[in-house]
Design a protein around this motif. Structure first.
Motif, PDB file in Angstrom:
ATOM      1  N   GLY A 133      32.818  35.786  49.756  1.00  0.00           N
ATOM      2  CA  GLY A 133      32.959  35.348  48.378  1.00  0.00           C
ATOM      3  C   GLY A 133      34.243  35.884  47.765  1.00  0.00           C
ATOM      4  O   GLY A 133      35.022  36.586  48.421  1.00  0.00           O
ATOM      5  N   VAL A 134      34.440  35.564  46.518  1.00  0.00           N
ATOM      6  CA  VAL A 134      35.658  35.992  45.824  1.00  0.00           C
ATOM      7  C   VAL A 134      35.595  37.496  45.566  1.00  0.00           C
ATOM      8  O   VAL A 134      34.586  38.019  45.079  1.00  0.00           O
ATOM      9  CB  VAL A 134      35.845  35.215  44.502  1.00  0.00           C
ATOM     10  CG1 VAL A 134      37.035  35.750  43.715  1.00  0.00           C
ATOM     11  CG2 VAL A 134      36.009  33.723  44.784  1.00  0.00           C
ATOM     12  N   PHE A 135      36.667  38.170  45.916  1.00  0.00           N
ATOM     13  CA  PHE A 135      36.813  39.606  45.697  1.00  0.00           C
ATOM     14  C   PHE A 135      37.966  39.780  44.714  1.00  0.00           C
ATOM     15  O   PHE A 135      39.049  39.221  44.905  1.00  0.00           O
ATOM     16  CB  PHE A 135      37.122  40.320  47.023  1.00  0.00           C
ATOM     17  CG  PHE A 135      37.065  41.807  46.947  1.00  0.00           C
ATOM     18  CD1 PHE A 135      35.849  42.478  46.947  1.00  0.00           C
ATOM     19  CD2 PHE A 135      38.231  42.557  46.884  1.00  0.00           C
ATOM     20  CE1 PHE A 135      35.794  43.864  46.882  1.00  0.00           C
ATOM     21  CE2 PHE A 135      38.185  43.944  46.828  1.00  0.00           C
ATOM     22  CZ  PHE A 135      36.966  44.601  46.824  1.00  0.00           C
TER      23      PHE A 135
ATOM     24  N   GLY B   9      50.680  50.881  39.217  1.00  0.00           N
ATOM     25  CA  GLY B   9      50.990  51.016  40.631  1.00  0.00           C
ATOM     26  C   GLY B   9      49.879  51.536  41.514  1.00  0.00           C
ATOM     27  O   GLY B   9      50.133  51.996  42.628  1.00  0.00           O
ATOM     28  N   ALA B  10      48.632  51.469  41.047  1.00  0.00           N
ATOM     29  CA  ALA B  10      47.492  51.908  41.861  1.00  0.00           C
ATOM     30  C   ALA B  10      46.306  50.986  41.606  1.00  0.00           C
ATOM     31  O   ALA B  10      46.140  50.461  40.496  1.00  0.00           O
ATOM     32  CB  ALA B  10      47.112  53.349  41.530  1.00  0.00           C
ATOM     33  N   LEU B  11      45.489  50.797  42.648  1.00  0.00           N
ATOM     34  CA  LEU B  11      44.275  50.003  42.470  1.00  0.00           C
ATOM     35  C   LEU B  11      43.287  50.772  41.604  1.00  0.00           C
ATOM     36  O   LEU B  11      43.038  51.954  41.826  1.00  0.00           O
ATOM     37  CB  LEU B  11      43.619  49.692  43.819  1.00  0.00           C
ATOM     38  CG  LEU B  11      44.285  48.649  44.696  1.00  0.00           C
ATOM     39  CD1 LEU B  11      43.442  48.387  45.934  1.00  0.00           C
ATOM     40  CD2 LEU B  11      44.536  47.353  43.954  1.00  0.00           C
ATOM     41  N   LYS B  12      42.753  50.094  40.625  1.00  0.00           N
ATOM     42  CA  LYS B  12      41.740  50.669  39.740  1.00  0.00           C
ATOM     43  C   LYS B  12      40.380  50.065  40.013  1.00  0.00           C
ATOM     44  O   LYS B  12      39.357  50.618  39.619  1.00  0.00           O
ATOM     45  CB  LYS B  12      42.102  50.415  38.273  1.00  0.00           C
ATOM     46  CG  LYS B  12      43.437  50.975  37.841  1.00  0.00           C
ATOM     47  CD  LYS B  12      43.482  52.458  37.890  1.00  0.00           C
ATOM     48  CE  LYS B  12      42.892  53.083  36.674  1.00  0.00           C
ATOM     49  NZ  LYS B  12      42.924  54.539  36.678  1.00  0.00           N
ATOM     50  N   GLY B  13      40.367  48.891  40.662  1.00  0.00           N
ATOM     51  CA  GLY B  13      39.099  48.249  40.913  1.00  0.00           C
ATOM     52  C   GLY B  13      39.158  47.244  42.036  1.00  0.00           C
ATOM     53  O   GLY B  13      40.214  46.699  42.353  1.00  0.00           O
ATOM     54  N   GLY B  14      37.991  47.033  42.638  1.00  0.00           N
ATOM     55  CA  GLY B  14      37.800  46.017  43.656  1.00  0.00           C
ATOM     56  C   GLY B  14      36.328  45.664  43.693  1.00  0.00           C
ATOM     57  O   GLY B  14      35.495  46.526  43.957  1.00  0.00           O
ATOM     58  N   TRP B  15      35.993  44.413  43.367  1.00  0.00           N
ATOM     59  CA  TRP B  15      34.607  44.000  43.249  1.00  0.00           C
ATOM     60  C   TRP B  15      34.430  42.589  43.788  1.00  0.00           C
ATOM     61  O   TRP B  15      35.301  41.746  43.630  1.00  0.00           O
ATOM     62  CB  TRP B  15      34.151  43.952  41.789  1.00  0.00           C
ATOM     63  CG  TRP B  15      34.482  45.115  40.957  1.00  0.00           C
ATOM     64  CD1 TRP B  15      33.686  46.203  40.709  1.00  0.00           C
ATOM     65  CD2 TRP B  15      35.685  45.340  40.199  1.00  0.00           C
ATOM     66  NE1 TRP B  15      34.319  47.066  39.858  1.00  0.00           N
ATOM     67  CE2 TRP B  15      35.552  46.574  39.534  1.00  0.00           C
ATOM     68  CE3 TRP B  15      36.866  44.618  40.031  1.00  0.00           C
ATOM     69  CZ2 TRP B  15      36.541  47.090  38.712  1.00  0.00           C
ATOM     70  CZ3 TRP B  15      37.856  45.143  39.226  1.00  0.00           C
ATOM     71  CH2 TRP B  15      37.684  46.361  38.569  1.00  0.00           C
ATOM     72  N   PHE B  16      33.256  42.329  44.347  1.00  0.00           N
ATOM     73  CA  PHE B  16      32.869  40.953  44.626  1.00  0.00           C
ATOM     74  C   PHE B  16      32.412  40.350  43.307  1.00  0.00           C
ATOM     75  O   PHE B  16      31.699  41.000  42.531  1.00  0.00           O
ATOM     76  CB  PHE B  16      31.724  40.897  45.648  1.00  0.00           C
ATOM     77  CG  PHE B  16      32.173  41.229  47.037  1.00  0.00           C
ATOM     78  CD1 PHE B  16      32.880  40.299  47.790  1.00  0.00           C
ATOM     79  CD2 PHE B  16      31.895  42.470  47.587  1.00  0.00           C
ATOM     80  CE1 PHE B  16      33.309  40.601  49.070  1.00  0.00           C
ATOM     81  CE2 PHE B  16      32.316  42.784  48.873  1.00  0.00           C
ATOM     82  CZ  PHE B  16      33.029  41.843  49.612  1.00  0.00           C
ATOM     83  N   GLU B  17      32.822  39.112  43.034  1.00  0.00           N
ATOM     84  CA  GLU B  17      32.401  38.454  41.797  1.00  0.00           C
ATOM     85  C   GLU B  17      30.888  38.482  41.686  1.00  0.00           C
ATOM     86  O   GLU B  17      30.181  38.183  42.652  1.00  0.00           O
ATOM     87  CB  GLU B  17      32.886  37.001  41.763  1.00  0.00           C
ATOM     88  CG  GLU B  17      34.256  36.859  41.198  1.00  0.00           C
ATOM     89  CD  GLU B  17      34.664  35.404  40.972  1.00  0.00           C
ATOM     90  OE1 GLU B  17      33.974  34.475  41.449  1.00  0.00           O
ATOM     91  OE2 GLU B  17      35.699  35.214  40.327  1.00  0.00           O
TER      92      GLU B  17
END
Length: 168
Positions: free
Chosen positions: A15-17, A24-32
């Motif tokens: 699914g969409v992530f 300059g840094a990732l703050k989040g990563g989630w599957f919709e």
């Protein structure tokens, strides 16, 4: 606080992530639609864009899902308590193809009695996949909660190879 972020939705086999960055840094990563999926809105300062960092996150995710990359490696800046940060750093030490338990994570951070709070911290991980919370299992090796859903957790562990025998 997850506001004023630049984000990019990425199509994956699960699914969409959505990946989000600031400074300059990732703050989040989630599957919709997963548990704790943030309210993305322009009013909260969220802006859909393609930055060099988000392009690299997409490239790494494509390589991971394509079986060409086993460890995702990006600058991370998750927001949470000191305890949560400690747990998330310990999760990042679990290699692809291996798993750990909440009790083992509690021992790894020097708090052997804190397996329930460790489980709660794992569940609140805001940078799924990059902080590999799917690699945490119950003490008896069972699949337990995953904000993205147990079917995704099973798929990810199968994809990484080691757990295939347990979950076929």
């Amino acid at each position: 606080m997850l506001d004023n972020l630049v984000y990019l939705p990425i199509d994956t086999p699960l699914g969409v992530f959505v990946v989000a960055e600031r400074d300059g840094a990732l703050k989040g990563g989630w599957f919709e639609g997963q548990k704790y999926f943030p309210a993305i809105s322009p009013e909260a300062g969220w802006r859909k864009a393609t930055t060099a960092l988000l392009r690299e996150a997409a490239r790494q995710l494509d390589a991971y899902f394509g079986g060409e990359l086993t460890q995702l490696d990006m600058p991370l800046a998750p927001e949470g308590t000191a305890f949560q940060q400690h747990v998330w750093r310990a999760l990042c030490e679990v290699p692809s193809g291996e798993t750990t338990t909440y009790a083992a994570l509690a021992r790894a951070i020097g708090r052997p009695e804190a397996f329930h709070p460790v489980g709660a911290a794992v569940g609140r991980n805001s940078i799924s996949l990059f902080v590999p919370c799917h690699r945490a299992l119950g003490s008896n090796g069972s699949l337990t909660g995953y904000a993205g859903g147990l079917a995704r957790k099973r798929w990810l562990l199968d994809h990484e190879g080691r757990e295939r025998r347990l979950f076929d």
